[in-house]
Structures are given as C-alpha cells and as structure tokens.
Motif scaffolding. Structure first.
Motif, short mmCIF file in Angstrom:
data_model
loop_
_atom_site.label_atom_id
_atom_site.label_comp_id
_atom_site.label_asym_id
_atom_site.label_seq_id
_atom_site.Cartn_x
_atom_site.Cartn_y
_atom_site.Cartn_z
N THR A 57 0.83 -1.21 0.00
CA THR A 57 0.00 0.00 0.00
C THR A 57 0.87 1.26 0.00
O THR A 57 0.55 2.23 -0.69
CB THR A 57 -0.94 0.01 1.22
N TYR A 60 2.04 1.82 -3.43
CA TYR A 60 0.96 2.41 -4.23
C TYR A 60 0.87 3.91 -3.99
O TYR A 60 0.67 4.70 -4.94
CB TYR A 60 -0.38 1.76 -3.89
N LEU A 76 -4.84 2.82 -8.45
CA LEU A 76 -4.05 2.63 -7.24
C LEU A 76 -4.84 3.01 -5.99
O LEU A 76 -4.68 2.39 -4.94
CB LEU A 76 -2.76 3.45 -7.32
N THR A 79 -7.23 0.13 -5.35
CA THR A 79 -6.48 -1.02 -4.86
C THR A 79 -5.99 -0.80 -3.44
O THR A 79 -5.99 -1.74 -2.62
CB THR A 79 -5.28 -1.31 -5.79
N SER A 80 -5.58 0.42 -3.12
CA SER A 80 -5.14 0.73 -1.75
C SER A 80 -6.29 0.60 -0.77
O SER A 80 -6.11 0.07 0.34
CB SER A 80 -4.57 2.16 -1.70
N ALA A 136 -7.36 -2.61 -11.25
CA ALA A 136 -5.91 -2.66 -11.04
C ALA A 136 -5.18 -3.01 -12.34
O ALA A 136 -4.12 -2.45 -12.64
CB ALA A 136 -5.59 -3.69 -9.96
#
Length: 210
Positions: A57, A60, A76, A79-80, A136
């Motif tokens: 993370t 990212y 990102l 996804t984080s 992603a």
C-alpha cells in the motif's frame, strides 16, 4: 508374533502427536500454545500478510505521488482501499489469537471463532478481488504504456492497438490474478485452517465422551 507386536508399537510411536491437544486432556489444563499449533501458525501468517499489505500500500501511495495520471491514480487508490479493507480485519484476528489458554473449552471456542472468521475473510477477499482486479489491471496497463512510450493518456487513447489490447489484458489477467490469490490464500492459511478444523473435531469428540 513378537515381530508383529514390535512393528505395531513402532508404528504407533511414529504417528504424529499434537502436544497441545494432549495437554488439553490433562485435568486442570492451563498452558501456552506452542508455535506448531495451527492457531499460532495462523497468527504468524496473519502478521506476514499484514506487513506485506502495508508495504504494498505504501508503494501504491508513492506511485500515486510520482505518477499523478488519473487512470493510474484511480486504479491505485481503489487497490489501496481494497488492501486497507482486507488488512484491518486481519489485524483484529491477529490480536484476538491468544497463546495463553486456561481451559479446553476456552481453546475450543477460540479455535471455532478464528476458523470461521478467517475462512469468511478469505472468501470475502476473493469476492471483492473480482471487482478490484479489472481496475488494477487497467491502471497497470496505463502505467506501463506511459512508461514504455513516454506518451500521455490522451495520446495513448488515440492508438487503436493500445485501446483494443486493454480489454484483452483484463480478460486474460483478471482470472489469472484471481487463481493466484486463491492459491496464495490456501498456501498461507488453508492447511492451517484444515488442521484447526481437525483439532476442533477432536475436542468436540472429547466433550461428547465426557
């Protein structure tokens, strides 16, 4: 006949013994779970999972700072958030697994709770991943295109080949990523969850006998 009896005795001595479970059979059980107990192995792997999630993370976040391009930023960011949403329960599971157990009933309850919670957590991760992986993949595709060609997003979108390959990449990579995530969960947690389930059954059978 003596040879057969010796062989049977050797076979029994060879069979693996769960020392933690043996300890539960003693009256007035009060013990600390050993490192080889499935609960402690799950606790260790949860910690490894938490550390990797935090590190990834942070990477990212650095990519968001250094590549403020909206497709990459969006991918990102999502996804984080996915990493944060999955690591938060893992921290809770890690804290709740206690090595000190005062009774067989206390251990049995802890094993049941953690087995059900971590199993449900793994299934939820995989379901959420089906929605996150396409985003992603698209973000990684744009980032690769920008770094590889030096062009902007608008310029890349004018390239027909780039536009047509994007959905193909998503169709191919998302199932592969899902299977990889499923395999990694089984590798990290699956066998220990199975061992935990076996211990639960043994303790439940012991309770019925008593």
């Amino acid at each position: 006949m003596q040879w057969i009896m010796n062989e049977n005795k050797n076979w029994q001595n060879w069979q693996p013994v769960d020392k933690d479970l043996e300890g539960l059979l003693r009256p007035g059980f009060a013990n600390k779970l050993q490192a080889h107990h499935p609960l402690m192995k799950l606790k260790r792997n949860l910690l490894i999972n938490i550390i990797w999630s935090v590190v990834i993370t942070l990477i990212y976040v650095l990519l968001i700072i250094f590549f403020p391009v909206w497709p990459v930023w969006l991918a990102l960011a999502i996804t984080s958030l996915f990493n944060i949403a999955t690591v938060w329960p893992a921290i809770g599971f890690y804290r709740e697994i206690q090595p000190e157990v005062s009774s067989s009933q206390g251990l049995l309850q802890q094993m049941k709770v953690q087995h059900d919670a971590i199993s449900a957590w793994g299934k939820l991760q995989l379901r959420l991943a089906l929605f996150v992986y396409p985003v992603a993949t698209a973000g990684g595709y744009f980032l690769g295109g920008i770094l590889g060609s030096g062009r902007t997003v608008d310029e890349l979108l004018t390239q027909k080949l780039f536009v047509w390959v994007l959905p193909i990449a998503i169709i191919v990579l998302v199932p592969l990523s899902y299977l990889l995530a499923k395999w990694m969960f089984r590798k990290s947690f699956g066998r220990h969850l199975n061992a935990l389930q076996n211990n639960i059954r043994s303790l439940e059978a012991l309770d019925k006998e008593n």
